[in-house]
Scaffold this active site. Structure first.
Site, short mmCIF file in Angstrom:
data_model
loop_
_atom_site.label_atom_id
_atom_site.label_comp_id
_atom_site.label_asym_id
_atom_site.label_seq_id
_atom_site.Cartn_x
_atom_site.Cartn_y
_atom_site.Cartn_z
N GLY A 166 -38.07 64.39 -19.37
CA GLY A 166 -38.33 65.08 -20.64
C GLY A 166 -38.65 66.52 -20.31
CD GLU A 213 -41.72 64.50 -18.42
OE1 GLU A 213 -42.62 64.92 -19.15
OE2 GLU A 213 -40.68 64.00 -18.85
CD GLU A 248 -39.62 56.56 -21.27
OE1 GLU A 248 -39.13 55.72 -22.06
OE2 GLU A 248 -39.52 57.79 -21.44
CG HIS A 252 -50.27 29.72 -21.02
ND1 HIS A 252 -48.96 29.34 -21.08
CD2 HIS A 252 -50.41 30.68 -21.97
CE1 HIS A 252 -48.34 30.01 -22.04
NE2 HIS A 252 -49.20 30.84 -22.59
#
Ligand SMILES: Cc1ncc(C[n+]2csc(CCOP(=O)(O)OP(=O)(O)O)c2C)c(N)n1
Ligand SMILES: [Mg+2]
Length: 538
Positions: A38, A41, A60, A290
């Site tokens: 972007g 960066e 991403e 879980h």
């Protein structure tokens, strides 16, 4: 762990932040930048050096998933560059997974230039260091541009320190060109040796017990302790179980002492471990659950010991003795003891019946598809799995018999497997990587196919298409749904993985007849390019 080349920078005087950071990355062997660029960066990539390569992910979550697979397969932190707030947001699911996987990763995120931050500029990240919390070990936006290289160095050491994990460094766009001092890389030890007195107590109890059970977690394979685990299990004739929801395989599943996989259910674990008087959990939580459960965590008469490289996990273990240690070093110390207890071999695990081909007109079972894959694949090939309702069929019909040949996520967050396969393949160019992925799971980060094609990685993507979120349908009765009920949003249809693959530049073929499967898989496993095999399963 790989040690940095501490000769470090040959530069003297001042350098730019960019030069100082690139020098550090070289010394940490982090010359692949996983990213999605972007504007904030771009300054990092000015004069992009020849010895670095940029690994593009089209979203991403793909970037971080690839970086996770790569870091796990290379045993070194990977370097990630994300776009300010929205990029980190997209990445968050796989940052969570990297945190749970204990994957070392240095993530840099772009930020707007410091001088305009007071005016809430376009694309700025308001609280850049808060955004990834609590699923990074540390996040920082250095107070001064000059401090960015120091932050990167600390991020690397901390990412590699057990328990390993991701770190985020937010870097304003105008920092890269600022002059600063070079940072000399250091040796930072990341191994922990166990407390000798506690280890001796464990050793004595192990020697004295009658029926020991070992429970193996992902940290065994992460710490390259496979051989030591086998030696210790054989010395003690211990039954060896895999910890619930383990993201790696730490013991050969065809070994005489292998006893199977513990489910993530408290009462079931107690049932499976009944009869053992000592339970030695190596490199795993005791235990990952879980669903809700009650009562004891262990069968009556069993004493728990845990060898663990994560202090936090050690603190919530409900009973017994936790010994903080690097897994391999702890096992090495146990193996150095002289005692050779005489104990009979435990009963072998019952053999698993073969899966049958489908009757004419029916879709083939996942078990049959995986059994066929097992028969045609090289046992040294690497399996990356994300196919929730197929997990037990994978365990039954696709046995893992070599170290570092199985990866799945420890987090439960879908969208990791496809890009992780790309990262693993990038790290292991001489190995065949097979991604076994559910149809639903594939869609969380399908763009990984594009990266595989772009990087020309010979990955075999096996998509098990049952046209639904079967795991959720299977799970529904636990929450009171009538058997066979299909909760809202769990039917998937019209996903054409052959077309999706082609659209990303990957060859693909669909198999709906069991008769064709062997030949198609054999051909796909020989391909020098990525290939996707969509299997219609029932
Ligand atoms: C990021 C994320 N979103 C949602 C879920 C909930 N979830 C668990 S299993 C599952 C279904 C996965 O479907 P598929 O990959 O087709 O595998 P199957 O269950 O059919 O074997 C979903 C949606 C999750 N685990 N992670
Ligand atoms: Mg499915």
């Amino acid at each position: 762990m790989p040690q940095p080349t501490v000769e470090g920078s040959s530069r003297t005087g001042t350098v730019t932040v960019r030069e100082a950071v690139l020098d550090l990355l070289r010394s940490f062997r982090m010359t692949k930048i996983f990213g999605n660029p972007g504007s904030t960066e771009l300054p990092l990539f000015l004069d992009f050096p020849n010895d670095f390569s940029y690994v593009l992910g089209l979203q991403e979550s793909v970037v971080v998933g690839m970086a996770d697979g790569y870091a796990q397969a290379t045993h070194n932190a990977s370097f990630v560059n994300l776009h300010s707030a929205a990029g980190v947001g997209h990445a968050m699911g796989n940052i969570f997974t990297a945190y749970r996987n204990r994957t070392p990763m240095v993530i840099t995120a772009g930020q707007q230039a410091r001088s305009i931050l007071p005016f809430e500029p376009f694309l700025f990240s308001g609280q850049a260091t808060e955004l990834p919390k609590p699923y990074v070990k540390w996040s920082v936006e250095p107070a001064r541009a000059e401090d960015v290289p120091l932050a990167i160095a600390r991020a690397y050491y901390l990412a590699m320190m057990p328990p390993r994990g991701p770190i985020l460094v937010s870097i304003p766009a105008d920092d890269w060109g600022v002059q600063t001092e070079p940072v000399v890389p250091r040796h930072v030890s990341t191994s922990i040796r166990p407390d000798p007195a506690l280890l001796a107590k464990l050793g004595d109890e192990l020697d004295a017990c009658k029926r020991p059970a070992f429970v193996i977690g992902a940290a065994v394979d992460r710490d390259q302790a496979w051989e030591e685990t086998i030696s210790l299990a054989e010395r003690h004739n211990a039954r060896v179980y895999v910890a619930p929801m383990s993201g790696r395989c730490g013991f050969p599943e065809n070994h005489r002492l292998f006893a199977g996989f513990l489910p993530a259910i408290r009462e079931e674990i107690v049932k499976r471990l009944r009869g053992h008087d000592l339970v030695f959990v190596i490199g795993a939580p005791a235990f990952t659950y879980h669903i809700e459960g009650h009562g004891p965590h262990l069968p009556p008469g069993a004493e728990l010991f845990q060898l663990i490289d994560d202090p936090t996990t050690a603190t919530w273990t409900p009973e017994g003795t936790s010994i903080l240690s690097s897994i391999r070093l702890g096992l090495v110390d146990l193996l150095a003891r002289n005692a050779r207890p005489q104990r009979p071999l435990p009963e072998p695990r019952p053999t698993i019946p073969r899966a049958e081909p489908p009757v004419e007109g029916n879709r083939m079972s996942v078990a049959y598809a995986l059994q066929t894959l097992h028969e045609v694949r090289d046992p040294r090939s690497i399996v990356v799995e994300e196919a929730p309702s197929s997990r037990s069929a994978v365990q039954a019909h696709l046995p893992i018999v070599n170290s570092e040949t199985f990866f799945t996520m420890c987090s439960g967050g879908l969208g990791h497997g496809m890009p992780a396969a790309v990262g693993v393949a990038l790290a292991k160019p001489d190995s065949r990587v097979i991604a076994v992925i559910g149809d639903g799971s594939a869609m969380y980060s399908i763009q990984a196919l594009h990266s595989a094609a772009r990087l020309k990685l010979p990955i075999t993507f096996v998509v098990l298409n049952n046209e639904r979120y079967a795991a959720l349908q299977d799970f529904a009765p636990v929450f009171g749904f009538k058997p066979g009920a299909r909760p809202q949003g769990t039917d998937l249809a019209q996903l054409d993985f052959v077309e999706l693959a082609k659209g990303h530049g990957v060859q693909a073929i669909r198999v709906n007849r069991a008769l064709d499967l062997r030949d198609v898989l054999t051909q796909a496993l020989r391909s020098s390019a990525p290939m996707l095999v969509e299997i219609e399963v029932g």
